[in-house]
Scaffold this active site. Structure first.
Site, PDB file in Angstrom:
ATOM      1  N   GLY A   1      91.802  87.454  75.464  1.00 23.75           N
ATOM      2  CA  GLY A   1      91.337  86.384  74.585  1.00 23.75           C
ATOM      3  C   GLY A   1      92.198  85.135  74.735  1.00 23.75           C
TER       4      GLY A   1
ATOM      5  CG  ASP B   1      99.082  95.735  71.722  1.00 17.51           C
ATOM      6  OD1 ASP B   1      98.900  95.357  72.885  1.00 17.51           O
ATOM      7  OD2 ASP B   1      98.636  96.829  71.282  1.00 17.51           O
TER       8      ASP B   1
ATOM      9  CD  GLN C   1      90.097  98.884  79.543  1.00 18.05           C
ATOM     10  OE1 GLN C   1      89.880  97.874  80.232  1.00 18.05           O
ATOM     11  NE2 GLN C   1      89.332  99.961  79.625  1.00 18.05           N
TER      12      GLN C   1
ATOM     13  CB  SER D   1      79.086  99.893  74.377  1.00 17.93           C
ATOM     14  OG  SER D   1      78.307  99.739  75.547  1.00 17.93           O
TER      15      SER D   1
ATOM     16  CE1 TYR E   1      84.513  99.368  76.790  1.00 17.50           C
ATOM     17  CE2 TYR E   1      82.257  99.956  77.381  1.00 17.50           C
ATOM     18  CZ  TYR E   1      83.150  99.140  76.704  1.00 17.50           C
ATOM     19  OH  TYR E   1      82.660  98.105  75.941  1.00 17.50           O
TER      20      TYR E   1
ATOM     21  N   GLY F   1      76.764 104.125  91.830  1.00 15.84           N
ATOM     22  CA  GLY F   1      76.762 104.608  90.447  1.00 15.84           C
ATOM     23  C   GLY F   1      76.339 103.577  89.422  1.00 15.84           C
TER      24      GLY F   1
HETATM   25  N1  LIG Z   1      80.557  91.982  76.231  1.00 20.70           N
HETATM   26  C1  LIG Z   1      79.640  92.940  76.106  1.00 20.70           C
HETATM   27  O1  LIG Z   1      78.550  92.870  76.707  1.00 20.70           O
HETATM   28  C2  LIG Z   1      79.893  94.127  75.199  1.00 20.70           C
HETATM   29  C3  LIG Z   1      78.903  95.120  75.089  1.00 20.70           C
HETATM   30  C4  LIG Z   1      79.127  96.216  74.248  1.00 20.70           C
HETATM   31  C5  LIG Z   1      80.309  96.300  73.515  1.00 20.70           C
HETATM   32  N2  LIG Z   1      81.268  95.315  73.650  1.00 20.70           N
HETATM   33  C6  LIG Z   1      82.500  95.447  72.846  1.00 20.70           C
HETATM   34  O2  LIG Z   1      82.672  94.263  72.078  1.00 20.70           O
HETATM   35  C7  LIG Z   1      84.071  94.027  71.879  1.00 20.70           C
HETATM   36  C8  LIG Z   1      84.423  92.610  72.271  1.00 20.70           C
HETATM   37  O3  LIG Z   1      84.146  92.448  73.661  1.00 20.70           O
HETATM   38  P1  LIG Z   1      84.236  91.018  74.380  1.00 20.70           P
HETATM   39  O4  LIG Z   1      83.210  91.012  75.454  1.00 20.70           O
HETATM   40  O5  LIG Z   1      84.255  89.943  73.358  1.00 20.70           O
HETATM   41  O6  LIG Z   1      85.660  91.156  75.089  1.00 20.70           O
HETATM   42  P2  LIG Z   1      86.945  90.194  75.087  1.00 20.70           P
HETATM   43  O7  LIG Z   1      87.855  90.723  76.140  1.00 20.70           O
HETATM   44  O8  LIG Z   1      86.533  88.763  75.171  1.00 20.70           O
HETATM   45  O9  LIG Z   1      87.557  90.463  73.634  1.00 20.70           O
HETATM   46  C9  LIG Z   1      88.463  91.499  73.358  1.00 20.70           C
HETATM   47  C10 LIG Z   1      89.631  90.888  72.608  1.00 20.70           C
HETATM   48  O10 LIG Z   1      90.509  91.934  72.195  1.00 20.70           O
HETATM   49  C11 LIG Z   1      91.849  91.556  72.460  1.00 20.70           C
HETATM   50  N3  LIG Z   1      92.612  92.802  72.639  1.00 20.70           N
HETATM   51  C12 LIG Z   1      92.453  93.721  73.612  1.00 20.70           C
HETATM   52  N4  LIG Z   1      93.292  94.760  73.440  1.00 20.70           N
HETATM   53  C13 LIG Z   1      94.018  94.495  72.312  1.00 20.70           C
HETATM   54  C14 LIG Z   1      95.050  95.178  71.621  1.00 20.70           C
HETATM   55  N5  LIG Z   1      95.539  96.350  72.052  1.00 20.70           N
HETATM   56  N6  LIG Z   1      95.576  94.611  70.505  1.00 20.70           N
HETATM   57  C15 LIG Z   1      95.105  93.415  70.061  1.00 20.70           C
HETATM   58  N7  LIG Z   1      94.123  92.721  70.681  1.00 20.70           N
HETATM   59  C16 LIG Z   1      93.594  93.244  71.796  1.00 20.70           C
HETATM   60  C17 LIG Z   1      91.766  90.685  73.701  1.00 20.70           C
HETATM   61  O11 LIG Z   1      92.870  89.812  73.865  1.00 20.70           O
HETATM   62  C18 LIG Z   1      90.462  89.925  73.447  1.00 20.70           C
HETATM   63  O12 LIG Z   1      90.687  88.738  72.710  1.00 20.70           O
HETATM   64  C19 LIG Z   1      84.803  95.096  72.684  1.00 20.70           C
HETATM   65  O13 LIG Z   1      85.149  96.161  71.800  1.00 20.70           O
HETATM   66  C20 LIG Z   1      83.759  95.565  73.693  1.00 20.70           C
HETATM   67  O14 LIG Z   1      84.001  96.879  74.117  1.00 20.70           O
HETATM   68  C21 LIG Z   1      81.089  94.244  74.466  1.00 20.70           C
END
Ligand SMILES: NC(=O)c1ccc[n+]([C@@H]2O[C@H](COP(=O)([O-])OP(=O)(O)OC[C@H]3O[C@@H](n4cnc5c(N)ncnc54)[C@H](O)[C@@H]3O)[C@@H](O)[C@H]2O)c1
Length: 310
Positions: free
Chosen positions: A36, A51, A75, A116, A140, A267
């Site tokens: 982020g 974190d 992650q 997801s 995941y 895959g």
């Molecule tokens: N993008 C998609 O299409 C999608 C689809 C299904 C689910 N998701 C879920 O939605 C959520 C957000 O995804 P996104 O696409 O916005 O991803 P992103 O990487 O933009 O956001 C994740 C955020 O979490 C923070 N982060 C990661 N590990 C951390 C930790 N240990 N402690 C504190 N902060 C931490 C990162 O810095 C980042 O800002 C995730 O849980 C992802 O699995 C996303």
């Protein structure tokens, strides 16, 4: 309300934060900034750089005392989850349990989780509802499903009201374009930098593209109703990657004949699409933004935010 959004400096979480602030809530963002950016965080939100695995998590939550937690920090890289399942489970399962425990110890009343649909249901032969067989194909997806199950157990054992929001493929402004991130962001970045999209395989694989601000509206409805259980959040419409690339070429004024192809990924899921009738019927949610509008807004964002991008 006092709302904590973990991962609120990331792509989807930052749209949730914007929505909650616009609705007059008091919002905290907890993020380690791994993927982020502080630039994504609304100026009226309080940013906590931490974190989830940090031993100071409980103290941090004790200071915030959130009434509701929206947990999006994760992650998110499927390939990393396959290469290092222990790391993935530490980030995506154990850190979530620590957050749940810290929240419950400090008066949390409602918890919502970014799950997801694509990762949990696997290959689709048509729109998949919440009752579709759960068949994650990688660590995941297993971790997302595990948290969904934990939330059910926390509801039964501890009375915690919570919602598992199973997103389809999310796109929109602020999506990261690094590595294997969302295909919309990857294509937008290529087009902005003067390259035509490059598709893995024939491009006839399908995805259900949902616009991030539409998910923020679903989050708001879930909060208002304290909706408990699993909710698929997608459009129910399949779009081929070839069609997507063509639409983005149109937005960028690039001839779609320039679209390139590379060998397909082993895959890779062929079809993915969610049936979100439950969210429609129980929450009154439906995605408002057409793919055309959403892609135009997303490409415009990439065009005007060059310096903040990878
Ligand atoms: N993008 C998609 O299409 C999608 C689809 C299904 C689910 N998701 C879920 O939605 C959520 C957000 O995804 P996104 O696409 O916005 O991803 P992103 O990487 O933009 O956001 C994740 C955020 O979490 C923070 N982060 C990661 N590990 C951390 C930790 N240990 N402690 C504190 N902060 C931490 C990162 O810095 C980042 O800002 C995730 O849980 C992802 O699995 C996303």
């Amino acid at each position: 309300m006092r709302i904590l959004v973990t991962g609120g400096a990331g792509f989807i979480g930052s749209h949730f934060v914007d929505r909650f602030i616009a609705e007059g809530h008091q919002v905290w963002v907890l993020d380690n900034l791994r993927s982020g950016s502080k630039a994504n965080v609304h100026a009226s939100a309080t940013f906590v750089h931490l974190d989830l695995k940090d031993e100071r998590l409980s103290q941090g939550i004790a200071r915030i005392k959130p009434e509701a937690v929206f947990h999006l920090a994760a992650q998110i890289d499927v390939r990393i989850s396959c290469g290092d399942p222990v790391f993935d489970a530490t980030e995506n399962i154990l850190a979530t349990l620590r957050l749940l425990e810290a929240g419950l110890a400090n008066g949390m009343e409602f918890f919502a989780f970014a799950s997801s649909g694509g990762a949990i249901y696997g290959e689709a032969s048509g729109p998949q509802s919440e009752s579709h067989v759960e068949a994650p194909l990688n660590p995941y997806g297993v971790a997302k499903l595990a948290v969904d199950k934990y939330l059910h157990a926390y509801n039964v054992q501890r009375g915690l009201k919570s919602a598992s929001l199973r997103f389809s493929n999310v796109y929109g402004p602020r999506q990261g374009a690094k590595g294997e991130a969302g295909v919309v962001a990857v294509f937008c970045k290529r087009l902005r930098d003067g390259h035509a999209p490059c598709i893995n395989g024939d491009g006839l694989q399908t995805r259900d593209f949902v616009y991030a601000p539409d998910l923020a509206e679903a989050a708001s409805l879930v909060l208002q109703q304290r909706a408990t259980g699993i909710f698929n959040l997608g459009t129910g419409r399949e779009t081929t990657i070839l069609d997507l690339a063509g639409r983005l070429c149109d937005s960028a004024g690039v001839d779609s004949l320039q679209i390139q192809h590379s060998p397909g990924l082993a895959g890779e899921q062929r079809r993915s699409v969610l049936d979100a009738s439950k969210a429609q019927n129980l929450l009154g949610w439906r995605p408002r933004t057409s793919l055309e509008e959403g892609l135009r807004a997303t490409y415009d964002w990439f065009r005007t935010h060059r310096q903040e991008e990878a």
